[in-house]
Design a protein around this motif. Structure first.
Motif, short mmCIF file in Angstrom:
data_model
loop_
_atom_site.label_atom_id
_atom_site.label_comp_id
_atom_site.label_asym_id
_atom_site.label_seq_id
_atom_site.Cartn_x
_atom_site.Cartn_y
_atom_site.Cartn_z
N GLY A 1 -0.76 -4.33 -5.59
CA GLY A 1 -0.51 -3.09 -4.88
C GLY A 1 -1.59 -2.05 -5.06
N VAL A 2 -1.65 -1.14 -4.11
CA VAL A 2 -2.49 0.05 -4.16
C VAL A 2 -1.57 1.25 -4.14
N MET A 3 -1.75 2.17 -5.08
CA MET A 3 -0.93 3.38 -5.17
C MET A 3 -1.85 4.58 -5.17
N ARG A 4 -1.71 5.44 -4.15
CA ARG A 4 -2.61 6.57 -3.99
C ARG A 4 -1.84 7.84 -3.64
N ASP B 1 0.88 -1.16 0.00
CA ASP B 1 0.00 0.00 0.00
C ASP B 1 0.92 1.22 0.00
N CYS B 2 0.94 1.95 -1.09
CA CYS B 2 1.90 3.02 -1.32
C CYS B 2 1.15 4.34 -1.41
N LYS B 3 1.33 5.23 -0.43
CA LYS B 3 0.51 6.43 -0.34
C LYS B 3 1.34 7.65 0.02
N LYS B 4 1.14 8.74 -0.70
CA LYS B 4 1.73 10.06 -0.42
C LYS B 4 3.25 10.02 -0.45
N ASN B 5 3.82 9.24 -1.34
CA ASN B 5 5.27 9.19 -1.48
C ASN B 5 5.72 10.02 -2.68
N VAL B 6 6.96 10.46 -2.64
CA VAL B 6 7.60 11.07 -3.80
C VAL B 6 8.60 10.06 -4.34
N ILE C 1 -4.43 2.03 -9.07
CA ILE C 1 -3.61 3.25 -9.21
C ILE C 1 -4.57 4.43 -9.28
N VAL C 2 -4.66 5.17 -8.18
CA VAL C 2 -5.71 6.18 -8.03
C VAL C 2 -5.12 7.48 -7.50
#
Length: 351
Positions: free
Chosen positions: A113-116, A91-96, A138-139
């Motif tokens: 995976g989830v990418m938000r 779960d990948c969120k708010k990354n640069v 991917i949202v």
């Protein structure tokens, strides 16, 4: 601080053999092979770390590892900034995620995976690359200024792309190859003024729904299969949409009530506005379903108590449900109220 110019080591941090770990507010950099590796059924969180400068992967997930990754900066790594493979989950969120020598994010094999709400920018070969039989949601990401394609989907992946802002990539914003199942919904894809630049290129073998998108016309020719209803999308000229990216930036802001609508399409005007509409496919539900290990008795029960599957998945507006039927990812989502639990009571170390 793990890794420095005067102390070279193959791996910065290795988490394996069903270990639990949290990495928070570290600087992990310039290790020879990988900076961070989770593998062999390990679980963990990465939060507010800065990870850069290795020859291979910045963060690598392998062998059924399960990781939550939030508010990190991962940059300037070799093969990829973030790699997920071998049945791993993220779960990948708010990354640069920026400036990799190859891809920003690699999702391979049977990984999911989830990418938000991530910024995926400036990577040499592309922003996101999914291949094999991987699955992704991917949202609400910004995928921009990558030196080849923004998002590249290959082989037999199953992907939901919704409400992403894809702009400034030197070749295609979105490329879909072979027999992918992909739902492309309510995205904004801008092009740049170079010969190879185009918004979308989809194989005739790909399937899924393509609707509610704004595709800016570039110098290259957009390619869509015959099954796609072009009237369900807007194709706009650069001269008629000079502020397209600025108008669509709300897509990358965290909000549960934002949805992209197109009024038109028109050759001279373009309107983008938001309305209160619940998300058709909830990323948390997708993630919870992935963590539950359906069809894989060897998989783990889950990461933590923080993921809830909504009970009322049918409480969606009839109009949108009728307009967009997502036969791919939506079909695999659970609708129970079951909560994912940790697999053990072992204390989780915090680094």
């Amino acid at each position: 601080r793990v890794g420095a110019a005067h102390v070279k080591q193959p791996l910065g941090v290795l988490v394996r053999d069903q270990a639990l770990a949290t990495l928070r507010e570290n600087k992990i950099h310039e290790n020879v092979s990988c900076n961070v590796v989770f593998r062999d059924d390990s679980c963990g969180d990465l939060e507010k770390n800065e990870i850069w400068g290795c020859q291979s992967g910045g963060v690598m997930l392998q062998s059924r590892a399960q990781v939550m990754m939030a508010s990190n900066k991962v940059r300037d790594n070799g093969l990829c900034n973030l790699g997920i493979m071998e049945h791993a989950l993220i779960d990948c969120k708010k990354n640069v995620i920026q400036d990799s020598q190859d891809f920003g994010i690699l999702l391979l094999g049977h990984s999911r995976g989830v990418m938000r709400y991530n910024i995926i920018a400036g990577n040499k070969k592309g922003g996101v690359h999914c291949s094999g039989r991987s699955e992704a949601c991917i949202v609400n990401n910004r995928v921009c200024h990558n030196r080849e394609n923004g998002i590249l989907l290959c082989e037999k992946v199953r992907v939901l792309l919704e409400s992403n802002l894809i702009h400034g990539n030197l070749e295609a914003g979105l490329v879909v190859k072979r027999k992918c199942h992909v739902d492309v919904l309510s995205n904004v894809v801008e092009t740049v003024s170079v010969p190879k630049s185009l918004a979308v290129k989809m194989s005739s073998l790909a399937h899924g729904r393509v609707a509610g998108n704004i595709f800016q016309v570039g110098r290259g020719s957009n390619i869509l299969p015959d099954s796609v209803d072009v009237q369900a999308n807007a194709f706009v000229l650069p001269k008629n949409s000079p502020n397209l990216v600025e108008k669509a930036e709300f897509l990358c802001e965290e909000s549960s009530c934002t949805y992209l609508l197109i009024e038109g399409p028109s050759s001279t005007t373009l309107a983008i506005r938001d309305r209160w509409r619940p998300s058709f496919v909830d990323p948390d539900a997708f993630w919870s379903n992935a963590m539950s290990g359906i069809g894989n008795p060897r998989s783990l029960s889950g990461l933590c108590d923080r993921f809830h599957v909504p009970k009322n998945r049918d409480d969606m507006e009839d109009g949108r449900a009728a307009m967009i039927v997502r036969s791919g990812l939506a079909g695999g989502l659970k609708t129970s109220g079951q909560i994912c639990r940790t697999r053990s009571n072992v204390g989780q170390p915090v680094i």
